[in-house]
Write a protein that holds these residues in place. Sequence first.
Motif, PDB file in Angstrom:
ATOM      1  N   ARG A  15       0.863  -1.175   0.000  1.00  7.70           N
ATOM      2  CA  ARG A  15       0.000   0.000   0.000  1.00  7.70           C
ATOM      3  C   ARG A  15       0.904   1.232   0.000  1.00  7.70           C
ATOM      4  O   ARG A  15       1.766   1.389   0.871  1.00  7.70           O
ATOM      5  CB  ARG A  15      -0.897  -0.030   1.239  1.00  7.70           C
TER       6      ARG A  15
ATOM      7  N   GLN B  50      -3.396   0.371  -3.299  1.00  8.72           N
ATOM      8  CA  GLN B  50      -2.817  -0.957  -3.157  1.00  8.72           C
ATOM      9  C   GLN B  50      -2.306  -1.423  -4.515  1.00  8.72           C
ATOM     10  O   GLN B  50      -3.017  -1.364  -5.510  1.00  8.72           O
ATOM     11  CB  GLN B  50      -3.868  -1.932  -2.613  1.00  8.72           C
TER      12      GLN B  50
ATOM     13  N   ARG C 278      -4.102   6.447  -0.140  1.00 19.69           N
ATOM     14  CA  ARG C 278      -3.179   5.367  -0.476  1.00 19.69           C
ATOM     15  C   ARG C 278      -3.829   4.389  -1.460  1.00 19.69           C
ATOM     16  O   ARG C 278      -5.037   4.200  -1.456  1.00 19.69           O
ATOM     17  CB  ARG C 278      -2.720   4.626   0.780  1.00 19.69           C
TER      18      ARG C 278
ATOM     19  N   ARG D   1      -7.785   4.735  -1.300  1.00 19.68           N
ATOM     20  CA  ARG D   1      -8.493   4.616  -0.033  1.00 19.68           C
ATOM     21  C   ARG D   1      -8.829   6.014   0.482  1.00 19.68           C
ATOM     22  O   ARG D   1      -8.406   7.015  -0.109  1.00 19.68           O
ATOM     23  CB  ARG D   1      -7.601   3.877   0.971  1.00 19.68           C
TER      24      ARG D   1
END
Length: 329
Positions: free
Chosen positions: A242, A277, A275, A271
């Motif tokens: 992440r 993934q 961030r 998110r």
Amino acid sequence: MRASRLLSVLLLLQDRGRMTAQQLADELEVSVRTVYRDMEALAAAGVPLYADPGHDGGYRLVHGYRTRLTGLTHEEAEALSLAGLPGPAADLGLGSVLATAQLKLMAALPNELRDRTGVLRQRFHLDTAGWYARTEPTPHLAAVVDAVWHQQRIRIRYRRWKAPQEVTRTLEPYGLVLKAGRWYLVASHSDSVRTYRISQILRIRILEDHFDRPHDFDLAAHWGSYLEEFDARRYQGEAVVRLSPHIMEQLPDFMEPAVVRAAHDTAGPPRPDGRVQVVIPIESVEHVAGMLLRLGTEAEVLAPTELRALIAKTVAALAHIYGASAGPA
């Protein structure tokens, strides 16, 4: 040799106008006395030269005089393919040949194009070496070049990374590649084409027997395929990470192109904290741990568990070392 130098003097004066004896000597890497003798030889041959005395004087051609001796030799024509790479051209033993070829080309251009070419040469420079890396010594490069040109087999003593580290190989040298300031030899050995780092050649002997280079072998295409296969061999696993928006932007400064490409290709939706993934290829847990630790708190490893555990263990050890030695505030 002298005839070539006299032609270079003539082309320099034609291209640049008035030049002092010292300027010519510096350009041709000879003594000032040699320049004086060359000027006498050119004048005796009927070249209309003027010598202007004084501090601002020098040699010049009669206004309007232009030589037509601008035909390129085979070596000079070949050297022009490295016109933007003076350092590598010198490595290959073509530095002086390239300089003469460029002078001939400049002399053949109309005035307006010659002036523009001179300006471009002063505005743009190509440096092939990578940052934070020194140029590798390559004492056997000239011998390899000679074998490549003449299609002669070579026998080398080579240092490699796996055991046994020193091996002897008989090769058919197909071509040379300059990658990030490092020279590589692409050669055939035991009916397969392989790559050898020139700096790791310990000894070399050029053999008498010649070989036929495959007519359909494309060096650039082979190198591109080699890089793809190299990455496929190296990256044996994957890691789920992440990353912060800041690191996503700066990732090319920290990671290799294949890792950066994979990160952008696999990035999921942001998110709430921004961030994303990503899934990146890794060589080994130990290798990628060092790279990810450089990202600090901007990156969080989610998988594999052994990589996450190794990074946590390393961070804990660092905290212990610095915490124990910090002393009173």
